[in-house]
Design a protein around this motif. Sequence first.
Motif, short mmCIF file in Angstrom:
data_model
loop_
_atom_site.label_atom_id
_atom_site.label_comp_id
_atom_site.label_asym_id
_atom_site.label_seq_id
_atom_site.Cartn_x
_atom_site.Cartn_y
_atom_site.Cartn_z
N ILE A 124 35.10 29.96 55.85
CA ILE A 124 36.20 30.21 55.22
C ILE A 124 37.31 30.40 56.84
O ILE A 124 38.25 30.60 56.49
CB ILE A 124 35.72 31.41 54.79
CG1 ILE A 124 35.62 31.70 53.56
CG2 ILE A 124 37.28 33.19 54.97
CD1 ILE A 124 34.65 33.01 53.35
N LEU A 140 39.45 32.82 46.05
CA LEU A 140 38.55 31.50 46.65
C LEU A 140 37.11 32.54 45.61
O LEU A 140 36.89 33.56 45.47
CB LEU A 140 37.41 32.20 48.22
CG LEU A 140 38.86 31.95 49.21
CD1 LEU A 140 37.81 32.51 50.35
CD2 LEU A 140 39.44 30.94 49.29
N SER A 141 37.10 31.51 44.09
CA SER A 141 35.87 31.93 44.48
C SER A 141 34.34 32.11 44.39
O SER A 141 34.82 30.90 45.64
CB SER A 141 36.60 30.73 42.51
OG SER A 141 35.30 29.57 42.81
N ILE A 142 33.36 32.48 44.19
CA ILE A 142 32.11 32.24 44.95
C ILE A 142 30.91 32.78 44.06
O ILE A 142 31.43 33.40 42.62
CB ILE A 142 32.07 33.03 45.90
CG1 ILE A 142 33.26 32.94 47.16
CG2 ILE A 142 30.65 32.78 46.22
CD1 ILE A 142 33.44 34.44 47.85
N ASP A 161 45.16 23.56 47.86
CA ASP A 161 43.84 24.33 46.69
C ASP A 161 42.69 23.03 47.75
O ASP A 161 42.34 22.19 47.42
CB ASP A 161 44.56 22.95 45.93
CG ASP A 161 43.07 23.33 44.31
OD1 ASP A 161 42.65 23.60 44.61
OD2 ASP A 161 43.70 22.42 43.57
N LEU A 164 39.53 28.31 56.38
CA LEU A 164 40.95 28.41 55.54
C LEU A 164 41.98 29.43 56.44
O LEU A 164 43.08 29.58 56.48
CB LEU A 164 40.26 28.49 54.59
CG LEU A 164 39.10 28.01 53.64
CD1 LEU A 164 38.91 28.65 52.90
CD2 LEU A 164 39.66 26.57 53.61
N SER A 174 41.00 28.32 45.75
CA SER A 174 39.44 28.15 45.77
C SER A 174 38.62 27.83 44.09
O SER A 174 38.53 28.81 44.57
CB SER A 174 38.58 27.45 46.98
OG SER A 174 37.34 26.63 47.03
N SER A 175 38.80 26.51 43.73
CA SER A 175 37.77 27.26 42.56
C SER A 175 36.73 26.09 42.40
O SER A 175 36.82 24.90 42.57
CB SER A 175 38.44 27.02 41.56
OG SER A 175 37.64 26.73 39.82
N PHE A 184 44.74 34.92 49.76
CA PHE A 184 43.89 34.10 48.94
C PHE A 184 43.03 34.72 47.76
O PHE A 184 42.84 35.27 47.25
CB PHE A 184 42.74 34.32 50.19
CG PHE A 184 42.47 33.64 51.29
CD1 PHE A 184 41.46 32.61 51.65
CD2 PHE A 184 43.82 33.96 52.38
CE1 PHE A 184 41.90 31.66 53.04
CE2 PHE A 184 44.48 33.06 53.08
CZ PHE A 184 42.80 32.08 54.04
N THR A 224 40.55 31.68 38.47
CA THR A 224 41.53 31.52 40.14
C THR A 224 42.56 31.70 39.67
O THR A 224 43.09 32.20 40.83
CB THR A 224 40.51 30.25 40.61
OG1 THR A 224 38.92 30.93 40.25
CG2 THR A 224 40.75 30.79 42.10
N THR A 264 34.52 26.03 44.59
CA THR A 264 34.06 24.79 46.16
C THR A 264 32.05 25.45 46.48
O THR A 264 30.74 25.25 47.07
CB THR A 264 34.65 24.52 46.86
OG1 THR A 264 35.86 23.58 45.89
CG2 THR A 264 34.09 24.14 47.90
#
Length: 210
Positions: free
Chosen positions: A139, A154-156, A62, A142, A125-126, A152, A47, A128
């Motif tokens: 989101i 963002l890990s999903i 973060d 954010l 974001s990792s 951005f 990320t 979350t």
Amino acid sequence: MNDDAPDLKAAYALSTPQDSRRLYAEWAGNYDQSFAAREDYQLHIHTARAFVAAGGQGPVLDVGAGTGLCGAVLADLGVGPIDATDISAEMLEQAMRKDIYRDAIEADLNLGIPVPRESYSGIVSSGTFTTGHVGPDAIDGLLRVARHGAQFALSINARHYDSAGFAARLDQLADTRIQALSLQETRIYGDLAAGEHRDDLALIAVFEKT
């Protein structure tokens, strides 16, 4: 780690903010050793690198910073200043001990982040947005604290990207509030991982706020 200690199964079972606070308060002290090292956790590295590769820069927030794993990678890559936000005060305490963050902000993402609008040039974001305890509506909060043109990453969790509504929400935002959306598929854990989640995948959503 004893049989009653927090573990990956407990983390994947979280469903409410109260659950998260309880689990991470207990887990904070040995999270880096009992989870990150033991499970060969790699998502924070992917990320942070995706953020930097896309041109991300500070000041960066973060999100779901935990003990500061992703922030440490960002700092090593020359990104700063970095602020940390997390629902767990205990996790933030551990993160601040790494001496990489400018500030720590305790917050429930579902309720928004208590900082002024357009405070950040980057949002990372990792780990979350995982199994649904923080959904795609977060989101919007954010975006509120991001500047125009903010990058951005963002890990999903890939398993929940469609079913939890992330795909639909990002598609909606792409019409009005974000641009240059790309999805980078990556493994969450490395080759040393074991157990039922060792091959789990994440999608890193990389985009800019318009």
